[in-house]
Design a protein around this motif. Structure first.
Motif, short mmCIF file in Angstrom:
data_model
loop_
_atom_site.label_atom_id
_atom_site.label_comp_id
_atom_site.label_asym_id
_atom_site.label_seq_id
_atom_site.Cartn_x
_atom_site.Cartn_y
_atom_site.Cartn_z
N LYS A 737 18.38 -5.35 63.51
CA LYS A 737 17.16 -6.11 63.73
C LYS A 737 16.47 -6.47 62.42
O LYS A 737 16.00 -7.60 62.23
N HIS A 738 16.41 -5.53 61.50
CA HIS A 738 15.66 -5.76 60.27
C HIS A 738 16.42 -6.66 59.30
O HIS A 738 15.79 -7.42 58.54
N ILE A 739 17.74 -6.62 59.30
CA ILE A 739 18.49 -7.58 58.50
C ILE A 739 18.16 -8.99 58.95
O ILE A 739 17.99 -9.91 58.14
N GLN A 740 18.05 -9.17 60.26
CA GLN A 740 17.67 -10.49 60.78
C GLN A 740 16.25 -10.85 60.38
O GLN A 740 15.98 -11.99 59.98
N LEU A 741 15.33 -9.91 60.46
CA LEU A 741 13.93 -10.20 60.16
C LEU A 741 13.75 -10.69 58.72
O LEU A 741 12.91 -11.56 58.46
N VAL A 742 14.52 -10.14 57.79
CA VAL A 742 14.42 -10.56 56.40
C VAL A 742 14.67 -12.06 56.28
O VAL A 742 13.98 -12.76 55.53
N HIS A 743 15.66 -12.56 57.01
CA HIS A 743 15.97 -13.99 56.96
C HIS A 743 15.03 -14.80 57.85
O HIS A 743 14.60 -15.89 57.50
N LEU A 744 14.73 -14.25 59.01
CA LEU A 744 13.93 -14.97 60.00
C LEU A 744 12.55 -15.33 59.48
O LEU A 744 12.07 -16.46 59.66
N ARG A 745 11.87 -14.40 58.85
CA ARG A 745 10.49 -14.63 58.41
C ARG A 745 10.37 -15.83 57.48
O ARG A 745 9.36 -16.51 57.45
N THR A 749 17.21 -18.35 59.19
CA THR A 749 18.11 -17.87 60.24
C THR A 749 19.44 -18.61 60.23
O THR A 749 20.49 -18.01 60.45
N TRP A 750 19.43 -19.92 59.97
CA TRP A 750 20.65 -20.72 60.05
C TRP A 750 21.17 -21.12 58.68
O TRP A 750 21.90 -22.10 58.54
N CYS A 751 20.82 -20.33 57.65
CA CYS A 751 21.37 -20.56 56.30
C CYS A 751 21.33 -19.25 55.51
O CYS A 751 20.83 -19.20 54.40
N GLN A 752 21.88 -18.20 56.11
CA GLN A 752 21.76 -16.88 55.50
C GLN A 752 22.68 -16.73 54.28
O GLN A 752 23.78 -17.25 54.25
N ASN A 753 22.18 -15.97 53.32
CA ASN A 753 22.88 -15.73 52.06
C ASN A 753 23.47 -14.33 52.09
O ASN A 753 22.85 -13.39 52.57
N LEU A 754 24.66 -14.17 51.56
CA LEU A 754 25.26 -12.83 51.47
C LEU A 754 24.55 -11.95 50.47
O LEU A 754 24.33 -10.76 50.70
N TRP A 755 24.16 -12.52 49.33
CA TRP A 755 23.79 -11.70 48.19
C TRP A 755 22.32 -11.29 48.14
O TRP A 755 21.97 -10.34 47.46
N ASN A 756 21.47 -11.99 48.84
CA ASN A 756 20.05 -11.71 48.77
C ASN A 756 19.34 -12.49 49.86
O ASN A 756 19.92 -13.41 50.44
N PRO A 757 18.08 -12.19 50.14
CA PRO A 757 17.36 -12.97 51.15
C PRO A 757 16.95 -14.32 50.61
O PRO A 757 15.84 -14.51 50.10
N ALA A 758 17.85 -15.28 50.70
CA ALA A 758 17.60 -16.62 50.17
C ALA A 758 18.44 -17.61 50.96
O ALA A 758 19.20 -17.24 51.84
N GLU A 759 18.30 -18.87 50.63
CA GLU A 759 18.93 -19.96 51.38
C GLU A 759 20.34 -20.22 50.88
O GLU A 759 20.56 -20.51 49.71
N LEU A 760 21.32 -20.13 51.78
CA LEU A 760 22.70 -20.47 51.47
C LEU A 760 23.52 -20.29 52.74
O LEU A 760 23.42 -19.27 53.40
N SER A 761 24.33 -21.26 53.11
CA SER A 761 25.19 -21.09 54.28
C SER A 761 26.42 -20.30 53.88
O SER A 761 27.41 -20.86 53.42
#
Length: 901
Positions: A737-745, A749-761
């Motif tokens: 749930k919290h991994i999602q929240l980091v991106h969602l806030r 949600t539709w461009c999650q980054n592997l390396w950090n909470p930032a924009e990247l598909s």
């Protein structure tokens, strides 16, 4: 002396291969992944996931098709991350693509853009509120009371139909607008679309030297498509256009856009913006307007809800350096009081097949390996009109079939955050997958200069494809197998978005690069597919490749050590030669190889792999177990053990093996102790449990490279899902749930980054599709007629869980009051018969060797059939075995477990 020389040679080989990978990995200057996270962790948790209110619009549900480009319809009503031409580097935001509503009631006239925006554009104000339901690839958007007297809801979708590649790879988007008037009146909806033809395409200055292998000397920067300049803009045109019942605008270039070098970008040269014409509506069009200027183009729409009647002459749309153009189509109709009416729009784009002239084109122009640059829809359609006609005629069927795979999730008893996360994690099939006319597939890693077919990341990313598009999943697997190198290794990549891709019977442009888990991951996925489909022909075809791969991995073991030495997917931070992740994945690989040898009746190899498993497991525990967790790593002789470094990837092989039904590769008590250590030391100390991969216990902080501190998709599987298997179920859910929240806030949600909470598909978001099996303790082994089930039921509430496999879908219903357990088969695929004659239950937190095997009367899987498991309730159903650790980590003691050989 001889042993010392061998050891030195081994170390030298490892060093050289590691250095080669450093040079090869990332295609030069492609490390845009290193984006500082800016501390954006922690915060709001009270989201209405299935109806997001006034949500950030940095990304949205992608709409389009597999391998044909996409555009994201964002929660603020805008279109974002427009990847019609380039899915790898989409255009961030559109200023002139939106829907607008005009309404004339008994007392007043109102007009708004259906975009949440406080500033006017073209004299049109935005709305204050948007409520957004995004469930890839479907969007529903309503606007509350933003427009007095009228309620509007936009419903958009593209077809994504499991095991139907043709209809899931169309460059088509449907928009339905539901209108309800309180008192009656006139209403009009306009759909405005910015001209993107030729925009966002990257091309090299010169193609000289682009023949040959990607990883040749001094070639990385040359082939890094992210660093290429943008193609010069095209002059484009527009015209009033109709096709059947669809009427509107066609935007177009004067002809096909010829690429400087063949690649997998989409050279779109036609776009249709269309509305459904019928007796009760009036269609009007605005073929062209300058999107950068405020002018009178929208005045008539503001006044009367329509555009001017114009001739069908061709208009200039965009003029490089002078005008950026847009077009619009409007539907106007009348509504009675309380009447509901639906009007329909379509967005369709087209580009001709890219043909290679192998006699006259220079070798630098294309990859000579043999795979084509067309798209799958080119097998069926060669004109824009055909796509429009076909899409319009199949609209309702597409909607029904696209919704069908989501309904079992939405009807389950899982919380809304989970339903939202699971369904939306599949989005990368649109944003990252490359699918050509032949049907060859590779998946763009994301943020890596265009490198594609990343086998190490594929371990996490493949579940969605394998469950729903087995044909596509196998295509990439077969190209990897065909490209196996002479040493027996499976390569790191098989293609490149800007360069070319491999094909069975050809070559790949990314030879030589390898990691330990490239070969191991390929073997694991091959065997899992065989067990879930029962396709012995598929397994036997590649059994020899499995044996070659196992020989290669064995060759990486220095004398006296039973663990392969080499690089792995965790390649951005230094680690010692003996590495906990590499060792555990190798153990899972040995288990998979045993399945192959057993299926092929090769008892010699089966025994060899069993014996090697015992030796490797002993060495891993002897060298790396420190009493609380597996050390990050050590030197070849066991010296220099990094007990001060806690690593979230140490249990990777344990998760994979147990998930696949191959048992524990790490003793359960050690698994639990390792998890408790991770919970206490790093996760509980990190906002949102978004923990660093590598945590320095002495410094009490993560020490990963800046911008690459978590790798959340691996944290979810190798820590979160392993925690569920070990009985820490609430902790597992909290991590998810919290991994999602980091991106969602942040709207990612539709461009999650592997390396950090930032924009990247990034390609690995579909890791969530492991969870339908994990949460039910489920698995399938068709050759053994075995279904694994160990669901958790707490309290008196009924539990309903969906299960998806390549050959069938099922719903598991559990009623604790009546002790009623039913498995309903809801969908089947293929012609091969699947029979179940055994239920195996492996309770969470219990060693797999204590599994319960239950013989049942033979059950043939057929749609609509029900398997009553109620007689076995007490043997199958379990309660959560461990109390949650994360919220009270400081109060919990470490689990200490001494190793005794």
């Amino acid at each position: 002396m001889k042993n010392r020389i061998l050891l030195v040679l081994c170390l030298l080989s490892f060093y050289l291969s590691s250095e080669a990978q450093k040079d090869n990995y990332g295609a030069g200057a492609a490390n845009v992944r290193f984006i500082p996270s800016k501390g954006l962790l922690g915060g709001r948790t009270d989201f209405d996931y299935l109806k997001l209110e006034n949500h950030p619009g940095n990304s949205g549900v992608p709409l389009g098709g597999i391998g044909v480009g996409n555009v994201e319809f964002a929660p603020d009503g805008r279109f974002a991350r427009i990847g019609l031409n380039n899915i790898h580097l989409p255009i961030r935001k559109s200023t002139a693509s939106f829907f607008s509503l005009w309404y004339k009631g008994a007392k007043e006239t109102a007009v708004v853009r259906l975009v949440r925006d406080s500033l006017p554009q073209y004299g049109l104000l935005g709305v204050e509120d948007i409520y957004y339901t995004g469930l890839f690839p479907r969007v529903e958007m309503d606007f509350g009371n933003s427009i007095p007297g009228i309620n509007a809801t936009i419903r958009a979708f593209s077809p994504l139909i499991p095991h139907d590649v043709k209809n899931s790879s169309l460059p088509v988007v449907f928009f339905d607008v539901d209108l309800v008037s309180q008192e009656g009146g006139e209403v009009s909806i306009a759909f405005s679309w910015e001209d993107f033809i030729g925009r966002g395409i990257k091309e090299p200055d010169d193609i000289k030297g682009m023949d040959g292998q990607l990883f040749g000397q001094e070639r990385n920067s040359l082939c890094n498509g992210e660093a290429w300049p943008e193609r010069p803009l095209e002059q484009t045109y527009s015209e009033s256009w109709s096709c059947g019942k669809m009427q509107g605008i066609r935007q177009f270039a004067s002809g096909p856009l010829k690429p400087k070098r063949a690649n997998f970008q989409n050279y779109v040269n036609e776009v249709a913006v269309l509305a459904e014409s019928r007796e009760d509506v009036e269609v009007s069009v605005l073929p062209s307007f300058n999107i950068k200027e405020t002018h009178e183009a929208w005045d008539l729409f503001k006044q009367e809800g329509r555009f001017e009647d114009i001739s069908k002459d061709v208009s200039l749309l965009s003029i490089p350096g002078k005008q950026m153009g847009g077009s619009a189509v409007a539907l106007k109709t009348k509504l009675k009081a309380k009447e509901k009416k639906t009007v329909r729009f379509m967005l369709v784009w087209f580009y001709p097949e890219m043909m290679i002239d192998r006699e006259n084109d220079p070798l630098e122009y294309y990859w000579v390996g043999g795979s084509d640059y067309g798209r799958y829809f080119h097998n069926y359609f060669n004109r824009l009109e055909q796509l429009v006609d076909y899409g319009y005629g199949n609209r309702e069927r597409f909607r029904e079939k696209t919704t069908e795979w989501q309904l079992p999730v939405l009807n389950s008893t899982m919380p809304d955050w989970y339903k939202f996360k699971l369904i939306n994690s599949g989005y990368v099939i649109y944003t990252n997958m490359i699918l050509n006319k032949k049907g060859d597939v590779t998946v763009n890693e994301g943020g890596m200069g265009g490198l594609a077919g990343t086998m190490d990341q594929r371990i996490s990313s493949h579940p969605f494809y394998q469950k729903f598009f087995t044909q596509l999943d196998r295509s990439e697997m077969m190209i990897f197998a065909d490209a196996q190198q002479s040493k027996g290794n499976i390569t790191h990549f098989i293609g490149h978005y800007y360069f070319g891709m491999g094909t069975v019977g050809g070559r790949i442009p990314t030879e030589d690069g390898w990691m330990i888990d490239n070969t191991g991951g390929w073997i694991i996925q091959l065997v899992k597919d065989y067990e879930q489909t029962g396709d012995f022909h598929y397994l036997s075809r590649y059994a020899g490749r499995v044996y070659n791969g196992m020989d290669f991995l064995k060759s990486l073991m220095p004398e006296g050590l039973n663990i392969p030495i080499g690089g792995t997917t965790y390649d951005d931070f230094t680690h010692p030669p003996v590495y906990s992740y590499g060792a555990s994945i190798y153990l899972a690989t040995l288990r998979a190889a045993q399945v192959v040898a057993q299926a092929m009746k090769d008892t010699v190899r089966e025994n060899e792999y069993k014996e090697q498993f015992d030796k490797t497991q002993k060495d891993m525990i002897r060298l790396l177990w420190n009493g609380r967790f597996f050390s990050y790593g050590c030197e070849l002789d066991g010296s220099g053990r990094k007990d001060n470094l806690l690593f979230t990837g140490q249990l990777g092989g344990q998760f994979v093996s147990r998930y696949c039904g191959w048992g524990d590769v790490i003793p359960m008590e050690m698994t639990k102790a390792s998890l408790v250590s991770q919970f206490k030391i790093s996760l509980s100390k990190t906002p949102d449990y978004y923990a660093n991969k590598v945590w320095d216990i002495t410094l009490n902080r993560g020490i990963d490279n800046r911008g690459s501190q978590c790798w959340p998709f691996y944290l979810e599987s190798y820590t979160g899902y392993t925690a569920w298997q070990a009985g820490y179920c609430q902790d597992a859910l909290d991590i998810m749930k919290h991994i999602q929240l980091v991106h969602l806030r942040q709207g990612w949600t539709w461009c999650q980054n592997l390396w950090n909470p930032a924009e990247l598909s990034y390609m690995s978001a579909p890791v969530v599709w492991f969870s339908t099996d994990v949460l039910a303790g489920a698995g399938l082994n068709v050759p053994r007629q075995e279904l694994r089930l160990a669901p958790i039921v707490e309290g008196k509430d009924k539990v309903v869980l969906p299960l998806y496999y390549p050959t069938f879908w099922a719903t598991l219903s559990l009623d604790p009051i009546r002790k009623k357990a039913l498995l309903e088969i809801t969908k089947t695929f293929g012609d091969d018969e699947v029979v179940l004659s055994k239920i195996v239950s492996v309770p969470n937190g219990v060693a797999a060797e204590h599994k319960r095997e239950i013989a049942i009367p033979a059950f043939t899987v057929e749609k609509g059939k029900m398997l009553d498991l109620s007689p076995y309730w007490d043997q199958i159903v379990q309660r959560n075995t461990e109390k949650s650790i994360l919220p009270r980590a400081d109060e919990v003691d470490f689990l200490m477990l001494d190793y005794k050989e």
